[in-house]
Design a protein around this motif. Sequence first.
Motif, short mmCIF file in Angstrom:
data_model
loop_
_atom_site.label_atom_id
_atom_site.label_comp_id
_atom_site.label_asym_id
_atom_site.label_seq_id
_atom_site.Cartn_x
_atom_site.Cartn_y
_atom_site.Cartn_z
N GLN A 1 37.16 93.84 72.66
CA GLN A 1 36.70 94.83 71.69
C GLN A 1 37.25 94.51 70.31
OE1 GLN A 1 37.91 98.89 72.40
NE2 GLN A 1 36.08 99.65 71.38
N ARG A 2 38.50 94.11 70.25
CA ARG A 2 39.10 93.72 68.97
C ARG A 2 38.38 92.51 68.39
NH1 ARG A 2 44.27 91.95 69.86
NH2 ARG A 2 44.26 91.26 67.70
N VAL A 3 38.04 91.55 69.25
CA VAL A 3 37.32 90.36 68.77
C VAL A 3 35.97 90.77 68.20
CG1 VAL A 3 36.21 88.20 69.48
CG2 VAL A 3 38.50 88.77 70.32
N LEU A 4 35.24 91.62 68.91
CA LEU A 4 33.93 92.06 68.44
C LEU A 4 34.02 92.78 67.10
CD1 LEU A 4 32.42 93.36 71.78
CD2 LEU A 4 31.54 91.46 70.42
N LEU A 5 35.07 93.58 66.93
CA LEU A 5 35.19 94.38 65.71
C LEU A 5 35.81 93.61 64.54
CD1 LEU A 5 36.40 97.74 67.30
CD2 LEU A 5 34.11 97.20 66.41
N ASP A 6 36.74 92.69 64.82
CA ASP A 6 37.52 92.07 63.75
C ASP A 6 37.11 90.65 63.38
OD1 ASP A 6 38.96 94.42 63.72
OD2 ASP A 6 40.64 93.63 64.88
N ALA A 7 36.28 90.01 64.16
CA ALA A 7 35.91 88.62 63.87
C ALA A 7 35.13 88.54 62.56
CB ALA A 7 35.10 88.03 65.01
N GLN A 8 35.35 87.47 61.84
CA GLN A 8 34.69 87.24 60.55
C GLN A 8 33.28 86.67 60.72
OE1 GLN A 8 35.56 88.02 57.53
NE2 GLN A 8 33.92 86.93 56.48
N CYS A 9 33.07 85.87 61.77
CA CYS A 9 31.77 85.25 61.99
C CYS A 9 30.99 86.04 63.05
CB CYS A 9 31.96 83.80 62.43
SG CYS A 9 32.72 83.63 64.05
N PRO A 10 29.72 85.73 63.23
CA PRO A 10 28.96 86.38 64.30
C PRO A 10 29.58 86.09 65.67
CG PRO A 10 27.48 85.22 62.82
CD PRO A 10 28.88 84.82 62.44
N VAL A 11 29.52 87.10 66.55
CA VAL A 11 30.07 86.99 67.91
C VAL A 11 28.94 87.25 68.89
CG1 VAL A 11 31.73 87.90 69.58
CG2 VAL A 11 32.33 87.82 67.15
N THR A 12 28.81 86.39 69.90
CA THR A 12 27.87 86.61 70.98
C THR A 12 28.66 86.93 72.23
OG1 THR A 12 26.25 85.10 70.02
CG2 THR A 12 26.02 85.61 72.36
N ALA A 13 28.39 88.08 72.83
CA ALA A 13 29.05 88.49 74.07
C ALA A 13 28.10 88.21 75.22
CB ALA A 13 29.40 89.98 74.02
N VAL A 14 28.54 87.37 76.15
CA VAL A 14 27.71 86.92 77.26
C VAL A 14 28.19 87.54 78.55
CG1 VAL A 14 26.91 84.88 78.53
CG2 VAL A 14 27.38 84.71 76.08
N LYS A 15 27.26 88.12 79.30
CA LYS A 15 27.58 88.69 80.60
C LYS A 15 27.40 87.61 81.67
CE LYS A 15 25.91 93.23 79.30
NZ LYS A 15 24.87 94.22 79.55
N PRO A 16 28.18 87.69 82.75
CA PRO A 16 28.01 86.69 83.82
C PRO A 16 26.66 86.88 84.51
CG PRO A 16 29.55 88.38 84.52
CD PRO A 16 29.22 88.66 83.08
N PRO A 17 26.15 85.84 85.14
CA PRO A 17 24.87 85.96 85.83
C PRO A 17 24.97 86.95 86.99
CG PRO A 17 25.78 83.74 86.09
CD PRO A 17 26.72 84.51 85.23
#
Length: 131
Positions: free
Chosen positions: A110-126
Amino acid sequence: MSVVLSYVPTPEGRGALPFGFAEAKMRSTTLLVIADGDSATAPAFAADLQSAREDADALGVTHEVLDNDPSLAHADRLIDASFDDDVDLLVIGIRRRSPVGKLFTGSGMQRVLLDAQCPVTAVKPPVRAAV
């Protein structure tokens, strides 16, 4: 330019690997793998990394595994990497959650999603089919 991939030896972390490779190939850029500090010494890491390297080589993706910084939490390492000027995208693996569980995304990711400077892609497992 580069794509940064978070690696954790979990189904979520392994699920993000193919997506990271595909993004790096599509963007014709280098894939930088940042492993979770504890996982970098785990036996599964070497096997997963070897499999990932074979996949990268088959796709023609240039890749590099960045050294772990034990003084930083994994989320902090990813956030720091997102501020590098040459990073185009950050790819992380996340768990599948119920609608209520989505309110409580893991605090590190959650911190990565909120604080990252560049676009973030969150991938769910298959998802595996029920038998």
